[in-house]
Design a protein around this motif. Sequence first.
Motif, PDB file in Angstrom:
ATOM      1  N   LEU A   9     -21.787  25.280  -0.871  1.00  0.00           N
ATOM      2  CA  LEU A   9     -21.466  24.151  -1.744  1.00  0.00           C
ATOM      3  C   LEU A   9     -21.336  22.843  -0.971  1.00  0.00           C
ATOM      4  N   PHE A  10     -20.795  22.911   0.244  1.00  0.00           N
ATOM      5  CA  PHE A  10     -20.661  21.708   1.063  1.00  0.00           C
ATOM      6  C   PHE A  10     -22.037  21.161   1.453  1.00  0.00           C
ATOM      7  N   CYS A  11     -22.959  22.054   1.815  1.00  0.00           N
ATOM      8  CA  CYS A  11     -24.318  21.603   2.155  1.00  0.00           C
ATOM      9  C   CYS A  11     -25.000  20.984   0.940  1.00  0.00           C
ATOM     10  N   GLN A  12     -24.817  21.601  -0.229  1.00  0.00           N
ATOM     11  CA  GLN A  12     -25.404  21.029  -1.436  1.00  0.00           C
ATOM     12  C   GLN A  12     -24.765  19.680  -1.761  1.00  0.00           C
ATOM     13  N   PHE A  13     -23.462  19.573  -1.605  1.00  0.00           N
ATOM     14  CA  PHE A  13     -22.765  18.310  -1.853  1.00  0.00           C
ATOM     15  C   PHE A  13     -23.282  17.213  -0.921  1.00  0.00           C
ATOM     16  N   LEU A  14     -23.411  17.526   0.368  1.00  0.00           N
ATOM     17  CA  LEU A  14     -23.950  16.536   1.308  1.00  0.00           C
ATOM     18  C   LEU A  14     -25.373  16.143   0.937  1.00  0.00           C
ATOM     19  N   GLY A  15     -26.155  17.118   0.517  1.00  0.00           N
ATOM     20  CA  GLY A  15     -27.518  16.822   0.081  1.00  0.00           C
ATOM     21  C   GLY A  15     -27.545  15.885  -1.112  1.00  0.00           C
ATOM     22  N   GLU A  16     -26.677  16.134  -2.074  1.00  0.00           N
ATOM     23  CA  GLU A  16     -26.584  15.242  -3.248  1.00  0.00           C
ATOM     24  C   GLU A  16     -26.145  13.844  -2.842  1.00  0.00           C
ATOM     25  N   CYS A  17     -25.168  13.766  -1.940  1.00  0.00           N
ATOM     26  CA  CYS A  17     -24.693  12.455  -1.479  1.00  0.00           C
ATOM     27  C   CYS A  17     -25.799  11.680  -0.773  1.00  0.00           C
ATOM     28  N   ILE A  18     -26.542  12.357   0.081  1.00  0.00           N
ATOM     29  CA  ILE A  18     -27.639  11.706   0.808  1.00  0.00           C
ATOM     30  C   ILE A  18     -28.705  11.235  -0.170  1.00  0.00           C
ATOM     31  N   THR A  19     -29.026  12.086  -1.150  1.00  0.00           N
ATOM     32  CA  THR A  19     -30.042  11.712  -2.145  1.00  0.00           C
ATOM     33  C   THR A  19     -29.608  10.490  -2.949  1.00  0.00           C
ATOM     34  N   LYS A  20     -28.360  10.472  -3.375  1.00  0.00           N
ATOM     35  CA  LYS A  20     -27.871   9.335  -4.167  1.00  0.00           C
ATOM     36  C   LYS A  20     -27.746   8.067  -3.325  1.00  0.00           C
ATOM     37  N   TYR A  21     -27.233   8.209  -2.108  1.00  0.00           N
ATOM     38  CA  TYR A  21     -27.009   7.036  -1.263  1.00  0.00           C
ATOM     39  C   TYR A  21     -28.319   6.362  -0.860  1.00  0.00           C
ATOM     40  N   PHE A  22     -29.296   7.152  -0.453  1.00  0.00           N
ATOM     41  CA  PHE A  22     -30.573   6.600  -0.008  1.00  0.00           C
ATOM     42  C   PHE A  22     -31.605   6.507  -1.124  1.00  0.00           C
ATOM     43  N   GLU A  23     -31.216   6.890  -2.353  1.00  0.00           N
ATOM     44  CA  GLU A  23     -32.088   6.851  -3.526  1.00  0.00           C
ATOM     45  C   GLU A  23     -33.415   7.562  -3.264  1.00  0.00           C
ATOM     46  N   LEU A  24     -33.314   8.781  -2.748  1.00  0.00           N
ATOM     47  CA  LEU A  24     -34.493   9.583  -2.435  1.00  0.00           C
ATOM     48  C   LEU A  24     -35.022  10.276  -3.692  1.00  0.00           C
ATOM     49  N   LEU A  25     -36.293  10.612  -3.677  1.00  0.00           N
ATOM     50  CA  LEU A  25     -36.885  11.347  -4.786  1.00  0.00           C
ATOM     51  C   LEU A  25     -36.732  12.854  -4.605  1.00  0.00           C
ATOM     52  N   VAL A  26     -36.330  13.276  -3.416  1.00  0.00           N
ATOM     53  CA  VAL A  26     -36.137  14.700  -3.124  1.00  0.00           C
ATOM     54  C   VAL A  26     -34.804  15.138  -3.743  1.00  0.00           C
ATOM     55  N   PRO A  27     -34.788  16.279  -4.437  1.00  0.00           N
ATOM     56  CA  PRO A  27     -33.528  16.732  -5.035  1.00  0.00           C
ATOM     57  C   PRO A  27     -32.457  17.024  -3.978  1.00  0.00           C
ATOM     58  N   GLY A  28     -31.213  16.822  -4.350  1.00  0.00           N
ATOM     59  CA  GLY A  28     -30.096  17.057  -3.446  1.00  0.00           C
ATOM     60  C   GLY A  28     -30.012  18.471  -2.892  1.00  0.00           C
TER      61      GLY A  28
END
Length: 115
Positions: A9-28
């Motif tokens: 869950l922590f890895c998924q949370f970090l992935g979501e944060c990175i996706t939202k912060y950098f506005e990436l098209l790759v899913p979190g």
Amino acid sequence: MLKGIIVLLFCQFLGECITKYFELLVPGPVIGMILLLIFLLIRKSSFHSLDNAVALHLRYLPLLFIPAAMGIITQIDIITREFWAIAIALFVGTLVALVFAAKFMDYLTIKAEKK
């Protein structure tokens, strides 16, 4: 097993944060899987509770395909309109994956024979 679920869950949370912060098209979750891979490569091994958590999730993995199948059914008009583009992309993608897998197996076989 709780420690393993927390790591996932922590890895998924970090992935979501990175996706939202950098506005990436790759899913979190994809970014989260890459972060988990990096974590395991640095650690050089897994641990028992993570293995148990992953085994539990893999047991129920087919259930996760039901929403994707329903999404495909609801978009049938787009799929019929773009059928040939989808079919060609699937064929080429499969062909590239097969060629890559065959070449990689050749490489691994040659490397194993040298030892």
